[in-house]
Design an enzyme around this catalytic site. Structure first.
Site, PDB file in Angstrom:
ATOM      1  N   SER A 197       0.830  -1.211   0.000  1.00  0.00           N
ATOM      2  CA  SER A 197       0.000   0.000   0.000  1.00  0.00           C
ATOM      3  C   SER A 197       0.861   1.255   0.000  1.00  0.00           C
ATOM      4  O   SER A 197       0.369   2.352  -0.276  1.00  0.00           O
ATOM      5  CB  SER A 197      -0.939   0.002   1.208  1.00  0.00           C
ATOM      6  OG  SER A 197      -0.231  -0.295   2.398  1.00  0.00           O
ATOM      7  N   GLU A 234      -9.472  -9.704   3.578  1.00  0.00           N
ATOM      8  CA  GLU A 234      -9.781  -8.308   3.265  1.00  0.00           C
ATOM      9  C   GLU A 234     -11.072  -8.176   2.460  1.00  0.00           C
ATOM     10  O   GLU A 234     -11.309  -8.910   1.496  1.00  0.00           O
ATOM     11  CB  GLU A 234      -8.641  -7.658   2.476  1.00  0.00           C
ATOM     12  CG  GLU A 234      -8.928  -6.200   2.116  1.00  0.00           C
ATOM     13  CD  GLU A 234      -7.755  -5.466   1.508  1.00  0.00           C
ATOM     14  OE1 GLU A 234      -7.928  -4.274   1.168  1.00  0.00           O
ATOM     15  OE2 GLU A 234      -6.673  -6.066   1.359  1.00  0.00           O
ATOM     16  N   LYS A 277       4.397 -11.506   3.220  1.00  0.00           N
ATOM     17  CA  LYS A 277       2.971 -11.693   2.944  1.00  0.00           C
ATOM     18  C   LYS A 277       2.768 -11.739   1.442  1.00  0.00           C
ATOM     19  O   LYS A 277       3.390 -10.956   0.714  1.00  0.00           O
ATOM     20  CB  LYS A 277       2.126 -10.568   3.539  1.00  0.00           C
ATOM     21  CG  LYS A 277       0.606 -10.759   3.283  1.00  0.00           C
ATOM     22  CD  LYS A 277      -0.233  -9.747   4.042  1.00  0.00           C
ATOM     23  CE  LYS A 277      -0.227  -8.381   3.414  1.00  0.00           C
ATOM     24  NZ  LYS A 277      -0.875  -8.353   2.063  1.00  0.00           N
ATOM     25  N   ASP A 322       5.367  -7.133   2.528  1.00  0.00           N
ATOM     26  CA  ASP A 322       4.590  -7.590   1.385  1.00  0.00           C
ATOM     27  C   ASP A 322       5.496  -7.984   0.225  1.00  0.00           C
ATOM     28  O   ASP A 322       6.473  -7.288  -0.081  1.00  0.00           O
ATOM     29  CB  ASP A 322       3.652  -6.485   0.898  1.00  0.00           C
ATOM     30  CG  ASP A 322       2.216  -6.675   1.370  1.00  0.00           C
ATOM     31  OD1 ASP A 322       1.842  -7.816   1.691  1.00  0.00           O
ATOM     32  OD2 ASP A 322       1.477  -5.674   1.411  1.00  0.00           O
TER      33      ASP A 322
END
Length: 286
Positions: free
Chosen positions: A64, A201, A132, A102
């Site tokens: 993000s 999510e 992740k 990530d």
């Protein structure tokens, strides 16, 4: 005893400080299944990591950052180098929370071997504890490959932002019975493959509840359910740094407004020559 790097906030200089590294571990996270909820927030910088670390079990260096830090339209353009630079910063700024980085789009999907190469490089570059990656059953062989070779994997199912082009947007997933079953199957597949936890999510709440009850590893919700074993939010969203945020975000402050007001005060004082004042300048001794 290990060495981490902290910032002396009064000087803004990074200084090596020897501190016991008593971080949250993968086994400790696994053991929280069904117990006190796990707390996770995103972090991309040393200073934010320092501030969040005492309050979090895990810090996620999320891709993000592509949107939050770099102003990109999605997470798709994020690179391994970006993740490595910010991941290392967060590790330097923390001592308690587990740091998870990530895997960016394109760094792991081609094959388990490619994923291992990317993940091993990321962990070496950052000092993070885990990676992740997004995807369900299709990624289960990769999750297994990494886990069996000593790389802890946090999985991510439901709304997977890296697949925004295929999904057609960021809407909640699992509205149809078929899609709901697929998401549940995805979660069960990556859990069976060896993931130590799963981010769920942007799904219909019953999906998150069923997944949480059906897998033996902790689930981390973001737009999912309070029944998940933990929660995560993008810190800047939670702090109110952006005008538009997803439905599932609760704003705990208005940092954008606060910063704007302080910047306006500074600008007024500069234009009026009220800053710098006597306390902020150096004068010769008489």
């Amino acid at each position: 005893m290990s060495t981490t790097f902290t910032i002396d906030s009064s000087t803004s200089r990074a200084t090596p400080v020897a501190t016991p590294m008593k971080r949250v571990t993968v086994p400790a996270v696994r053991q929280r299944k069904g117990k006190e909820p796990l707390v996770m927030l995103t972090a991309y910088t040393v200073r934010m990591a320092q501030i969040l670390d005492p309050h979090c079990d895990m810090l996620l260096v999320g891709d993000s950052l592509g949107q939050v830090i770099y102003g990109l339209p999605s997470t798709v353009p994020v690179t391994l180098d970006m993740m490595a630079a910010h991941g290392a910063a967060v590790v330097r700024g923390s001592y308690h929370a587990m740091v998870i980085v990530d895997m960016p789009f394109g760094s792991y999907e081609a094959s388990p071997e490619k994923a291992f190469e990317s993940a091993a490089w990321l962990l070496k570059q950052t000092g993070a504890a885990a990676v992740k990656l997004e995807g369900g059953a299709a990624m289960a062989p990769t999750v297994s490959f990494l886990s069996e070779r000593g790389i802890p994997v946090m999985a991510h199912v439901g709304l997977t932002p890296q697949a925004v082009n295929a999904l057609g947007g960021y809407g909640a997933r699992g509205r149809s019975e078929a899609e709901a079953k697929k998401i549940i199957g995805d979660a069960q597949a990556v859990a069976a493959a060896g993931a130590f936890s799963i981010v769920i999510e942007g799904v219909m709440e019953p999906i998150a509840v069923e997944i949480t009850r059906s897998v033996a590893i902790p689930t981390i919700g973001i737009g999912a359910s309070a029944e998940c074993d933990g929660q995560v939010l993008v810190t800047e969203d939670m702090l109110g740094m952006f005008e538009r945020v997803p439905k599932f975000v609760k704003r705990y402050g208005d940092m954008a407004g606060y910063i704007g007001e302080r910047a306006a005060s500074y600008a007024d004082e500069v234009r009026q020559r009220a800053f710098p004042g006597a306390d902020q300048i150096y004068v010769p001794k008489s």
